[in-house]
Design an enzyme around this catalytic site. Sequence first.
Site, PDB file in Angstrom:
ATOM      1  CD  GLU A 291      -3.067   0.133   2.320  1.00 48.42           C
ATOM      2  OE1 GLU A 291      -4.003  -0.658   2.264  1.00 48.42           O
ATOM      3  OE2 GLU A 291      -2.712   0.738   3.365  1.00 48.42           O
TER       4      GLU A 291
ATOM      5  CG  ASP B  40       1.100  -7.441   5.516  1.00 46.10           C
ATOM      6  OD1 ASP B  40       1.672  -8.331   6.167  1.00 46.10           O
ATOM      7  OD2 ASP B  40       1.539  -6.266   5.443  1.00 46.10           O
TER       8      ASP B  40
ATOM      9  CD  GLU C  73      -7.001 -25.838  20.129  1.00 48.00           C
ATOM     10  OE1 GLU C  73      -5.817 -25.644  19.811  1.00 48.00           O
ATOM     11  OE2 GLU C  73      -7.658 -26.830  19.788  1.00 48.00           O
TER      12      GLU C  73
ATOM     13  NE  ARG D 206       7.977 -23.180  27.614  1.00 44.89           N
ATOM     14  CZ  ARG D 206       7.608 -23.428  28.872  1.00 44.89           C
ATOM     15  NH1 ARG D 206       6.509 -22.863  29.363  1.00 44.89           N
ATOM     16  NH2 ARG D 206       8.304 -24.247  29.640  1.00 44.89           N
TER      17      ARG D 206
HETATM   18  O1  F6P Z   1       4.013  -5.559   5.223  1.00 51.27           O
HETATM   19  C1  F6P Z   1       4.795  -6.689   5.444  1.00 51.27           C
HETATM   20  C2  F6P Z   1       5.262  -6.748   6.877  1.00 51.27           C
HETATM   21  O2  F6P Z   1       6.023  -7.925   7.051  1.00 51.27           O
HETATM   22  C3  F6P Z   1       4.156  -6.668   7.936  1.00 51.27           C
HETATM   23  O3  F6P Z   1       3.467  -7.881   8.081  1.00 51.27           O
HETATM   24  C4  F6P Z   1       4.934  -6.228   9.139  1.00 51.27           C
HETATM   25  O4  F6P Z   1       4.110  -5.549  10.057  1.00 51.27           O
HETATM   26  C5  F6P Z   1       5.959  -5.294   8.553  1.00 51.27           C
HETATM   27  O5  F6P Z   1       6.092  -5.640   7.177  1.00 51.27           O
HETATM   28  C6  F6P Z   1       7.323  -5.361   9.202  1.00 51.27           C
HETATM   29  O6  F6P Z   1       8.119  -4.408   8.611  1.00 51.27           O
HETATM   30  P1  F6P Z   1       9.705  -4.311   8.760  1.00 51.27           P
HETATM   31  O7  F6P Z   1      10.316  -5.422   7.980  1.00 51.27           O
HETATM   32  O8  F6P Z   1      10.026  -2.977   8.212  1.00 51.27           O
HETATM   33  O9  F6P Z   1       9.970  -4.462  10.228  1.00 51.27           O
END
Ligand code: F6P
Length: 319
Positions: free
Chosen positions: A103, A128, A188, A244
């Site tokens: 995005e 995502d 679950e 865990r």
């Molecule tokens: O948009 C992909 C993603 O892996 C998200 O799922 C996650 O919140 C974010 O990027 C993590 O970003 P970075 O690699 O910049 O920490």
Amino acid sequence: MKRIGLITSGGDAPGMNAVIRAVTRSAVVENIEVYGFLRGYAGILDKDYKKFNYSDVGGIMERGGTILRTARVPEFKVPEVRKKAADNLKDLGIDALVIIGGEGSLTGGKLLSDEQGIPVVGVPGSIDNDIAYTDMSIGVDTCLNTVIDVLQKLKDTASSHERAFIVEVMGRTSGYIALMTGLAIGAEAVIIPEIPTDYDSLAEKMWEERKRGKINSIVVVAEGSASAYTVARHLENRIGFETRITILGHIQRGGSPSAFDRILASRMGNESVKSLIEGEFNVMIGLSRNDLIRTPIEKVLAEKKSLDLEIVKLANILS
Ligand code: F6P
């Protein structure tokens, strides 16, 4: 259309290399030159690029990550920075830009086009699956396969020790990865931002299942909903059995793309070039009922992709 630019931008996703290959080869056979900029928008600002020929993109389809590398470039939010990028593209004789990313990357592309008149086409690449007007983004399928593989292993340990595992997965503000993983491994519960969680009834359900003889419990938490630590705190006192926590982190973004992602990436990469040749600019290529569609990026960004609530119900029935 004589020369196009190409970037991968934002978080990497498996299959991005297959898009680079498809864009390059589809363009080169039409006598269009391809300039691949390194590190997303940063490479445009630094004029850091490689010219790609047909054979330069051989042997990359199966590789995870992106050979163009990627970056998040917050300064691209500043209009003067976008003007500099557009000036650089014009200096280099780039007629249009293909943007592979999520995005944020598409937003940068839309602004480049609205303010500076650079024609762009977007290809949705993000694990995502939170981009509207496409059933699937590139990388999602591989990510799910990775997560399922890991969770299957955790289930072995959960069963051996009769423990509950709280597993946090990525997804930004979307619960897609958590939900689909939960469905695919019979968790679950899934805890997702789209639906509020009632911890009392979840704990009760987990107890009921123990009483029925189930020896493991897996709860999948979307990062956009709560941290695994918070969920564990809520549940531990209520369920009373050993818990865990596992946070999967960036393991979800790497790896060789699945067959689905390779095919989708090849189709979408090719379609992005077709769209440019046909003069249909400022659109994102999407997948809808297995057909490729083109949707104005503006429309894509204006809509939040929602989760299919029927799948939420199904995950609950089957767990
Ligand atoms: O948009 C992909 C993603 O892996 C998200 O799922 C996650 O919140 C974010 O990027 C993590 O970003 P970075 O690699 O910049 O920490």
